[in-house]
Design a protein around this motif. Sequence first.
Motif, PDB file in Angstrom:
ATOM      1  N   ILE A  54       0.849  -1.203   0.000  1.00 11.45           N
ATOM      2  CA  ILE A  54       0.000   0.000   0.000  1.00 11.45           C
ATOM      3  C   ILE A  54       0.881   1.247   0.000  1.00 11.45           C
ATOM      4  CG2 ILE A  54      -1.604   1.373   1.413  1.00 11.45           C
ATOM      5  CD1 ILE A  54      -2.910  -1.276   2.250  1.00 11.45           C
ATOM      6  N   ALA A  55       1.926   1.237   0.818  1.00  6.69           N
ATOM      7  CA  ALA A  55       2.837   2.394   0.877  1.00  6.69           C
ATOM      8  C   ALA A  55       3.492   2.655  -0.468  1.00  6.69           C
ATOM      9  CB  ALA A  55       3.899   2.160   1.954  1.00  6.69           C
ATOM     10  N   SER A  56       3.743   1.588  -1.235  1.00  5.80           N
ATOM     11  CA  SER A  56       4.396   1.753  -2.536  1.00  5.80           C
ATOM     12  C   SER A  56       3.527   2.519  -3.534  1.00  5.80           C
ATOM     13  CB  SER A  56       4.762   0.385  -3.114  1.00  5.80           C
ATOM     14  OG  SER A  56       3.600  -0.345  -3.495  1.00  5.80           O
ATOM     15  N   MET A  57       2.233   2.637  -3.234  1.00  5.49           N
ATOM     16  CA  MET A  57       1.331   3.399  -4.106  1.00  5.49           C
ATOM     17  C   MET A  57       1.519   4.908  -3.931  1.00  5.49           C
ATOM     18  SD  MET A  57      -0.620   1.123  -5.767  1.00  5.49           S
ATOM     19  CE  MET A  57       0.943   0.266  -5.946  1.00  5.49           C
ATOM     20  N   PHE A  58       2.257   5.295  -2.900  1.00  8.16           N
ATOM     21  CA  PHE A  58       2.432   6.719  -2.586  1.00  8.16           C
ATOM     22  C   PHE A  58       3.918   7.084  -2.695  1.00  8.16           C
ATOM     23  CE2 PHE A  58      -1.310   5.155  -0.515  1.00  8.16           C
ATOM     24  CZ  PHE A  58      -2.242   6.174  -0.652  1.00  8.16           C
ATOM     25  N   PRO A  59       4.360   7.567  -3.847  1.00 12.00           N
ATOM     26  CA  PRO A  59       5.777   7.908  -4.031  1.00 12.00           C
ATOM     27  C   PRO A  59       6.249   9.041  -3.121  1.00 12.00           C
ATOM     28  CG  PRO A  59       4.449   8.686  -5.894  1.00 12.00           C
ATOM     29  CD  PRO A  59       3.560   7.809  -5.063  1.00 12.00           C
ATOM     30  N   ASN A  60       5.303   9.781  -2.540  1.00 13.23           N
ATOM     31  CA  ASN A  60       5.672  10.877  -1.646  1.00 13.23           C
ATOM     32  C   ASN A  60       5.952  10.391  -0.225  1.00 13.23           C
ATOM     33  OD1 ASN A  60       2.910  10.211  -1.381  1.00 13.23           O
ATOM     34  ND2 ASN A  60       2.460  12.167  -0.398  1.00 13.23           N
ATOM     35  N   LYS A  61       5.866   9.065   0.003  1.00 15.74           N
ATOM     36  CA  LYS A  61       6.092   8.522   1.344  1.00 15.74           C
ATOM     37  C   LYS A  61       7.165   7.442   1.312  1.00 15.74           C
ATOM     38  CE  LYS A  61       1.201   9.035   2.473  1.00 15.74           C
ATOM     39  NZ  LYS A  61       1.390  10.410   2.917  1.00 15.74           N
ATOM     40  N   VAL A  62       7.820   7.272   2.450  1.00 16.42           N
ATOM     41  CA  VAL A  62       8.693   6.114   2.610  1.00 16.42           C
ATOM     42  C   VAL A  62       8.032   5.181   3.612  1.00 16.42           C
ATOM     43  CG1 VAL A  62      10.814   7.343   2.075  1.00 16.42           C
ATOM     44  CG2 VAL A  62      10.049   7.211   4.452  1.00 16.42           C
ATOM     45  N   PHE A  63       8.386   3.914   3.543  1.00 17.60           N
ATOM     46  CA  PHE A  63       7.837   2.904   4.449  1.00 17.60           C
ATOM     47  C   PHE A  63       8.978   2.370   5.285  1.00 17.60           C
ATOM     48  CE2 PHE A  63       6.681  -1.553   5.347  1.00 17.60           C
ATOM     49  CZ  PHE A  63       5.470  -1.356   5.984  1.00 17.60           C
ATOM     50  N   PHE A  64       8.888   2.570   6.603  1.00 20.37           N
ATOM     51  CA  PHE A  64       9.968   2.151   7.495  1.00 20.37           C
ATOM     52  C   PHE A  64       9.425   1.211   8.551  1.00 20.37           C
ATOM     53  CE2 PHE A  64      12.828   2.683  11.153  1.00 20.37           C
ATOM     54  CZ  PHE A  64      14.046   2.401  10.547  1.00 20.37           C
ATOM     55  N   THR A  65      10.088   0.069   8.735  1.00 21.03           N
ATOM     56  CA  THR A  65       9.627  -0.924   9.709  1.00 21.03           C
ATOM     57  C   THR A  65      10.573  -0.990  10.900  1.00 21.03           C
ATOM     58  OG1 THR A  65      10.836  -2.760   8.681  1.00 21.03           O
ATOM     59  CG2 THR A  65       8.624  -2.309   7.861  1.00 21.03           C
ATOM     60  N   ALA A  66       9.987  -1.280  12.046  1.00 23.78           N
ATOM     61  CA  ALA A  66      10.766  -1.483  13.269  1.00 23.78           C
ATOM     62  C   ALA A  66      10.107  -2.607  14.058  1.00 23.78           C
ATOM     63  CB  ALA A  66      10.825  -0.202  14.100  1.00 23.78           C
ATOM     64  N   ASP A  67      10.919  -3.418  14.708  1.00 24.34           N
ATOM     65  CA  ASP A  67      10.435  -4.550  15.495  1.00 24.34           C
ATOM     66  C   ASP A  67      10.401  -4.144  16.966  1.00 24.34           C
ATOM     67  OD1 ASP A  67      10.023  -6.929  16.850  1.00 24.34           O
ATOM     68  OD2 ASP A  67      11.200  -8.124  15.439  1.00 24.34           O
ATOM     69  N   CYS A  68       9.207  -4.154  17.541  1.00 22.53           N
ATOM     70  CA  CYS A  68       9.063  -3.708  18.930  1.00 22.53           C
ATOM     71  C   CYS A  68       9.853  -4.575  19.905  1.00 22.53           C
ATOM     72  CB  CYS A  68       7.585  -3.706  19.331  1.00 22.53           C
ATOM     73  SG  CYS A  68       6.607  -2.433  18.509  1.00 22.53           S
ATOM     74  N   THR A  69      10.073  -5.834  19.560  1.00 25.96           N
ATOM     75  CA  THR A  69      10.784  -6.720  20.485  1.00 25.96           C
ATOM     76  C   THR A  69      12.236  -6.295  20.679  1.00 25.96           C
ATOM     77  OG1 THR A  69      11.316  -8.233  18.664  1.00 25.96           O
ATOM     78  CG2 THR A  69       9.350  -8.717  19.939  1.00 25.96           C
ATOM     79  N   GLU A  70      12.777  -5.587  19.716  1.00 23.09           N
ATOM     80  CA  GLU A  70      14.153  -5.114  19.855  1.00 23.09           C
ATOM     81  C   GLU A  70      14.294  -4.139  21.011  1.00 23.09           C
ATOM     82  OE1 GLU A  70      15.496  -3.472  16.216  1.00 23.09           O
ATOM     83  OE2 GLU A  70      15.122  -5.294  15.045  1.00 23.09           O
ATOM     84  N   TYR A  71      13.184  -3.502  21.361  1.00 22.17           N
ATOM     85  CA  TYR A  71      13.228  -2.492  22.410  1.00 22.17           C
ATOM     86  C   TYR A  71      12.791  -3.055  23.759  1.00 22.17           C
ATOM     87  CZ  TYR A  71      13.612   0.184  18.202  1.00 22.17           C
ATOM     88  OH  TYR A  71      14.026   0.631  16.978  1.00 22.17           O
ATOM     89  N   THR A  72      12.188  -4.237  23.762  1.00 23.69           N
ATOM     90  CA  THR A  72      11.767  -4.822  25.033  1.00 23.69           C
ATOM     91  C   THR A  72      12.837  -5.734  25.615  1.00 23.69           C
ATOM     92  OG1 THR A  72      10.690  -6.649  23.884  1.00 23.69           O
ATOM     93  CG2 THR A  72       9.336  -4.755  24.425  1.00 23.69           C
ATOM     94  N   LYS A  73      13.642  -6.333  24.768  1.00 22.43           N
ATOM     95  CA  LYS A  73      14.665  -7.261  25.257  1.00 22.43           C
ATOM     96  C   LYS A  73      15.693  -6.547  26.128  1.00 22.43           C
ATOM     97  CE  LYS A  73      14.288 -10.520  21.422  1.00 22.43           C
ATOM     98  NZ  LYS A  73      14.916 -11.023  20.180  1.00 22.43           N
ATOM     99  N   ALA A  74      16.125  -5.374  25.646  1.00 18.54           N
ATOM    100  CA  ALA A  74      17.141  -4.633  26.385  1.00 18.54           C
ATOM    101  C   ALA A  74      16.522  -3.652  27.364  1.00 18.54           C
ATOM    102  CB  ALA A  74      18.042  -3.889  25.399  1.00 18.54           C
ATOM    103  N   GLY A  75      15.204  -3.500  27.318  1.00 19.77           N
ATOM    104  CA  GLY A  75      14.552  -2.507  28.156  1.00 19.77           C
ATOM    105  C   GLY A  75      14.579  -1.145  27.500  1.00 19.77           C
ATOM    106  N   TYR A  76      13.703  -0.269  27.885  1.00 22.08           N
ATOM    107  CA  TYR A  76      13.639   1.066  27.300  1.00 22.08           C
ATOM    108  C   TYR A  76      14.658   1.973  27.964  1.00 22.08           C
ATOM    109  CZ  TYR A  76      11.834   5.540  25.802  1.00 22.08           C
ATOM    110  OH  TYR A  76      11.723   6.781  25.275  1.00 22.08           O
ATOM    111  N   VAL A  77      15.534   2.561  27.178  1.00 17.20           N
ATOM    112  CA  VAL A  77      16.614   3.374  27.745  1.00 17.20           C
ATOM    113  C   VAL A  77      16.509   4.841  27.365  1.00 17.20           C
ATOM    114  CG1 VAL A  77      18.214   1.441  27.888  1.00 17.20           C
ATOM    115  CG2 VAL A  77      18.097   2.755  25.784  1.00 17.20           C
ATOM    116  N   GLY A  78      15.406   5.258  26.775  1.00 10.44           N
ATOM    117  CA  GLY A  78      15.194   6.670  26.517  1.00 10.44           C
ATOM    118  C   GLY A  78      15.438   7.123  25.097  1.00 10.44           C
TER     119      GLY A  78
END
Length: 468
Positions: free
Chosen positions: A186-210
């Motif tokens: 769906i994001a690829s239909m909008f050339p004016n946008k970029v699509f960026f993914t992030a995995d929430c588990t990457e931030y829970t394993k080490a804990g939230y550090v700010g």
Amino acid sequence: NGIIKSYETLLTSLHKKLVIEEDFVDYLIDKTKNETGGIKSLENYIEDMIKEQWGQKTIVLNKELVDQEVYDLEDEFQEMFDENHDKKEKTEIKETKKEVNIKSSSNEKFTLNRKKIKEKYNKFYAILKEDIKGQDQILGKVLYKVIQNDEFQNSNLTKEEKKERISHILIRGKSGTGKTFITSKIASMFPNKVFFTADCTEYTKAGYVGKSIDDILIGLLNRAGGNLEKAQKSILFLDEFDKLAVKNDERSDVGTGAVQEALLKLLEGNIYELESKSGYSVKSISFDTSELIVILAGAFEGLDKIIEERVNGANKPKVIGFSNEKKTDRYVDKSCTLDDLQKFGMQRQLLRRVSLPLELNELTKADYLDIMLNAKSSYFLMKIETMNMLGVNVVYDDNFVNKFIDVAYNMGYGVSSINILTERIFSNLEIKIIVNDYNKVILTEECIDNPEAVILETEEEKSLKLKK
């Protein structure tokens, strides 16, 4: 009563009548009280009911309308209003429009171009359907919300109005059902946008550090090539959102709880002061998230059990007073509610910033077959196309296809199973074909369990068979 009074005033000015039947309000509240969005969800229902009857002189709100499925098409009322209002009462109507919050506070009229949205939706949907199989309903809903958000982003609304109208999206679906694939397409239909993914588990394993949210936004900015304006209006996809749930035995967990708090600030549209490093230089950047589209996704395993327990408990007959009379006709919402998600471990405030959960279908064998043989980006078809480019003809029959689908379906990796199985079969073929000059590949059902069972032929072998 606030929104109803506003519409009564507006309809009166348009020489229309609003009739509210007995028990309508109580029945509507009973149905919507558990929905994500709170009072906003209730207001959306009322707006949709009125819009359905806009061409009538008398508009009636009753319980029957509440039970009909309605869609959240925000601000189409503005367009209908412009087509029907009385020019002689323009000044009075403008004041009323301010009361119901459908006029830009910049004093410049903003309307959603319904025809433009329809044309864009139909065009994009037809393209996406070539690639996305088995998820028609959620595809349409997510696509519509992104199109509408894009319209708001590029409107003359104020920053605060955009922040209120741009809706974030929550998607629920098992692994392999296509959460990332659908949203990225769906994001690829909008050339004016970029699509960026992030995995929430990457931030829970080490804990939230700010700095976790800061890191995500810097990654989004880098994906946009340093174009801040483009990054601020793009799509951020946060996978494994359900892993942030704080369970009963984890109330002191600063990791998941803190990341939820941080995400709430992001969804509220805060401005982040980022430090972007390039070599030895450090640049300060103010990243405004008020127009950012955030899509949260997760499998939410265990949520079905919570919903089932609530529904079964609500369906139990309740004795009224001291009599033996039992009440069983109370409305019970069988879909996922705000309370269900909160019991699962998500913060209520955070959930109020996203749309109602959109649920992906669990793919059937028929869907797997459609993806394998018809999807535009089918990995199986791409492998065959590569073989054809090398001058190799690939042949297979129904027995091969049926066995392939059965194995892929039971592998447990979702759509990725098709790619895994395809790679397993073709991985040894390509080198053999190049080295030995084979020009025909026959895929049999045996080769699915044993890739070495693939039948390979050269032109000479083919000629010998024809002579015999």
